[in-house]
Design a protein around this motif. Sequence first.
Motif, PDB file in Angstrom:
ATOM      1  N   LYS A 164      60.377  46.134  62.753  1.00  0.00           N
ATOM      2  CA  LYS A 164      59.008  44.800  62.257  1.00  0.00           C
ATOM      3  C   LYS A 164      60.085  43.880  61.295  1.00  0.00           C
ATOM      4  CE  LYS A 164      55.786  48.401  60.898  1.00  0.00           C
ATOM      5  NZ  LYS A 164      55.730  49.595  60.101  1.00  0.00           N
ATOM      6  N   ASN A 165      60.744  44.636  60.973  1.00  0.00           N
ATOM      7  CA  ASN A 165      62.374  43.096  60.410  1.00  0.00           C
ATOM      8  C   ASN A 165      62.549  42.580  61.163  1.00  0.00           C
ATOM      9  OD1 ASN A 165      61.362  44.046  57.501  1.00  0.00           O
ATOM     10  ND2 ASN A 165      63.175  44.572  57.183  1.00  0.00           N
ATOM     11  N   GLY A 166      62.718  42.457  62.292  1.00  0.00           N
ATOM     12  CA  GLY A 166      63.300  41.476  63.661  1.00  0.00           C
ATOM     13  C   GLY A 166      64.966  41.699  64.535  1.00  0.00           C
ATOM     14  N   ALA A 167      65.001  43.148  64.705  1.00  0.00           N
ATOM     15  CA  ALA A 167      66.070  43.550  65.083  1.00  0.00           C
ATOM     16  C   ALA A 167      65.727  43.403  66.901  1.00  0.00           C
ATOM     17  CB  ALA A 167      66.307  45.446  64.171  1.00  0.00           C
ATOM     18  N   HIS A 168      66.480  42.711  66.978  1.00  0.00           N
ATOM     19  CA  HIS A 168      66.916  42.492  68.265  1.00  0.00           C
ATOM     20  C   HIS A 168      67.280  44.354  69.477  1.00  0.00           C
ATOM     21  CE1 HIS A 168      66.933  40.534  71.707  1.00  0.00           C
ATOM     22  NE2 HIS A 168      67.834  40.820  73.045  1.00  0.00           N
ATOM     23  N   GLY A 169      67.640  45.409  68.381  1.00  0.00           N
ATOM     24  CA  GLY A 169      68.374  46.650  68.965  1.00  0.00           C
ATOM     25  C   GLY A 169      68.822  47.601  67.930  1.00  0.00           C
ATOM     26  N   TYR A 170      68.468  48.672  67.829  1.00  0.00           N
ATOM     27  CA  TYR A 170      68.879  49.807  67.092  1.00  0.00           C
ATOM     28  C   TYR A 170      70.128  50.546  67.922  1.00  0.00           C
ATOM     29  CZ  TYR A 170      67.750  52.800  63.403  1.00  0.00           C
ATOM     30  OH  TYR A 170      68.328  53.125  62.244  1.00  0.00           O
ATOM     31  N   LEU A 171      70.483  50.820  67.198  1.00  0.00           N
ATOM     32  CA  LEU A 171      72.118  51.720  67.668  1.00  0.00           C
ATOM     33  C   LEU A 171      72.517  52.851  67.122  1.00  0.00           C
ATOM     34  CD1 LEU A 171      74.022  48.983  69.796  1.00  0.00           C
ATOM     35  CD2 LEU A 171      72.662  50.754  70.601  1.00  0.00           C
ATOM     36  N   LEU A 172      73.092  53.726  67.737  1.00  0.00           N
ATOM     37  CA  LEU A 172      73.630  54.340  66.866  1.00  0.00           C
ATOM     38  C   LEU A 172      75.053  54.863  67.075  1.00  0.00           C
ATOM     39  CD1 LEU A 172      71.496  57.489  67.168  1.00  0.00           C
ATOM     40  CD2 LEU A 172      71.246  56.403  65.676  1.00  0.00           C
ATOM     41  N   GLU A 195      63.172  58.032  61.902  1.00  0.00           N
ATOM     42  CA  GLU A 195      62.365  56.558  62.418  1.00  0.00           C
ATOM     43  C   GLU A 195      61.861  55.863  61.428  1.00  0.00           C
ATOM     44  OE1 GLU A 195      58.506  59.513  63.623  1.00  0.00           O
ATOM     45  OE2 GLU A 195      60.306  60.798  64.707  1.00  0.00           O
ATOM     46  N   GLU A 196      61.625  55.953  60.421  1.00  0.00           N
ATOM     47  CA  GLU A 196      61.390  54.986  58.842  1.00  0.00           C
ATOM     48  C   GLU A 196      62.221  54.023  59.227  1.00  0.00           C
ATOM     49  OE1 GLU A 196      61.095  54.668  53.819  1.00  0.00           O
ATOM     50  OE2 GLU A 196      60.551  56.385  55.077  1.00  0.00           O
ATOM     51  N   ASP A 197      63.863  54.315  59.131  1.00  0.00           N
ATOM     52  CA  ASP A 197      64.465  52.821  59.589  1.00  0.00           C
ATOM     53  C   ASP A 197      64.497  52.348  61.018  1.00  0.00           C
ATOM     54  OD1 ASP A 197      65.496  53.201  56.885  1.00  0.00           O
ATOM     55  OD2 ASP A 197      67.444  54.570  57.572  1.00  0.00           O
ATOM     56  N   LEU A 198      64.369  52.333  62.291  1.00  0.00           N
ATOM     57  CA  LEU A 198      63.910  52.253  63.392  1.00  0.00           C
ATOM     58  C   LEU A 198      62.716  51.272  63.168  1.00  0.00           C
ATOM     59  CD1 LEU A 198      64.176  51.924  66.034  1.00  0.00           C
ATOM     60  CD2 LEU A 198      62.946  54.219  66.600  1.00  0.00           C
ATOM     61  N   PHE A 199      61.821  51.694  62.814  1.00  0.00           N
ATOM     62  CA  PHE A 199      60.337  51.028  62.503  1.00  0.00           C
ATOM     63  C   PHE A 199      60.465  50.218  61.604  1.00  0.00           C
ATOM     64  CE2 PHE A 199      58.856  54.942  64.273  1.00  0.00           C
ATOM     65  CZ  PHE A 199      58.497  54.217  65.815  1.00  0.00           C
ATOM     66  N   ASP A 204      75.136  47.175  59.318  1.00  0.00           N
ATOM     67  CA  ASP A 204      74.755  48.624  59.285  1.00  0.00           C
ATOM     68  C   ASP A 204      73.482  48.643  58.278  1.00  0.00           C
ATOM     69  OD1 ASP A 204      75.369  51.222  58.611  1.00  0.00           O
ATOM     70  OD2 ASP A 204      76.568  50.564  56.826  1.00  0.00           O
ATOM     71  N   ILE A 205      72.719  49.480  58.313  1.00  0.00           N
ATOM     72  CA  ILE A 205      71.741  49.657  57.571  1.00  0.00           C
ATOM     73  C   ILE A 205      71.995  50.155  55.886  1.00  0.00           C
ATOM     74  CG2 ILE A 205      69.498  51.000  57.006  1.00  0.00           C
ATOM     75  CD1 ILE A 205      68.747  51.336  59.963  1.00  0.00           C
ATOM     76  N   SER A 206      72.525  51.026  55.678  1.00  0.00           N
ATOM     77  CA  SER A 206      72.838  51.818  54.743  1.00  0.00           C
ATOM     78  C   SER A 206      74.155  50.578  53.927  1.00  0.00           C
ATOM     79  CB  SER A 206      73.392  53.053  54.098  1.00  0.00           C
ATOM     80  OG  SER A 206      71.638  53.988  54.359  1.00  0.00           O
ATOM     81  N   MET A 207      73.817  50.012  53.420  1.00  0.00           N
ATOM     82  CA  MET A 207      74.682  49.485  52.326  1.00  0.00           C
ATOM     83  C   MET A 207      74.453  48.942  50.751  1.00  0.00           C
ATOM     84  SD  MET A 207      75.736  46.483  54.552  1.00  0.00           S
ATOM     85  CE  MET A 207      74.709  45.708  55.069  1.00  0.00           C
ATOM     86  N   ILE A 258      60.572  55.793  69.574  1.00  0.00           N
ATOM     87  CA  ILE A 258      59.041  54.642  69.680  1.00  0.00           C
ATOM     88  C   ILE A 258      58.588  54.558  71.083  1.00  0.00           C
ATOM     89  CG2 ILE A 258      59.264  52.362  71.014  1.00  0.00           C
ATOM     90  CD1 ILE A 258      61.664  51.671  69.920  1.00  0.00           C
ATOM     91  N   LEU A 259      58.852  55.537  72.785  1.00  0.00           N
ATOM     92  CA  LEU A 259      58.203  56.621  72.996  1.00  0.00           C
ATOM     93  C   LEU A 259      56.784  57.675  72.679  1.00  0.00           C
ATOM     94  CD1 LEU A 259      60.460  56.381  76.406  1.00  0.00           C
ATOM     95  CD2 LEU A 259      58.717  54.570  75.535  1.00  0.00           C
ATOM     96  N   TYR A 260      57.594  58.173  71.626  1.00  0.00           N
ATOM     97  CA  TYR A 260      56.808  59.120  70.865  1.00  0.00           C
ATOM     98  C   TYR A 260      55.891  58.759  69.798  1.00  0.00           C
ATOM     99  CZ  TYR A 260      55.466  63.236  68.853  1.00  0.00           C
ATOM    100  OH  TYR A 260      54.600  64.421  67.579  1.00  0.00           O
ATOM    101  N   GLU A 261      56.342  57.450  69.095  1.00  0.00           N
ATOM    102  CA  GLU A 261      54.704  57.168  68.752  1.00  0.00           C
ATOM    103  C   GLU A 261      54.030  56.473  68.726  1.00  0.00           C
ATOM    104  OE1 GLU A 261      54.006  55.598  64.939  1.00  0.00           O
ATOM    105  OE2 GLU A 261      54.635  57.010  64.914  1.00  0.00           O
ATOM    106  N   PHE A 262      54.376  55.677  69.565  1.00  0.00           N
ATOM    107  CA  PHE A 262      53.280  55.124  70.976  1.00  0.00           C
ATOM    108  C   PHE A 262      52.361  56.165  71.898  1.00  0.00           C
ATOM    109  CE2 PHE A 262      55.526  51.661  69.190  1.00  0.00           C
ATOM    110  CZ  PHE A 262      54.888  50.954  68.447  1.00  0.00           C
TER     111      PHE A 262
END
Length: 144
Positions: free
Chosen positions: A97-105, A89-93, A56-59, A135-139
Amino acid sequence: MEAMRILVVDDHVLFRKGLVNLLSCQEDMEVVGEADDGLGALETARKLMPDLILMDISMPGCDGLEATRLIKAEMPYAKVVMLTVSEEEEDLFQAIKNGAHGYLLKSLEPEELFRLLRGVERGDAPISPTMATKILYEFSNRPL
């Protein structure tokens, strides 16, 4: 084939226990540990050496983004997949950057979660479609 060894990290005990129960019903998945914050995730990962860490992100204290950075610095082979409600987007990116292998909701269906996690063993990077679009939109909007 051995079961994928999973560490589940989330500060919401009801969600965490529910996820553990869902994963434990899969013959090819074994929950080897749980943690309720980022530092607990780091400590538990050191001891148990899981194949996959669902984070999880928010802990409170050490959040999932910082925990991912710490875990990847110490265990670069560890596969960390963020499992969060955050569509920011800030959390995703930062997770990437911190090495996450994936990002699921967390809004995905259990069967979809199982399918995406099984893909990790094949080298897939599981990303929720909403986040892949970001991600696609950003790039696509960056100058060359």
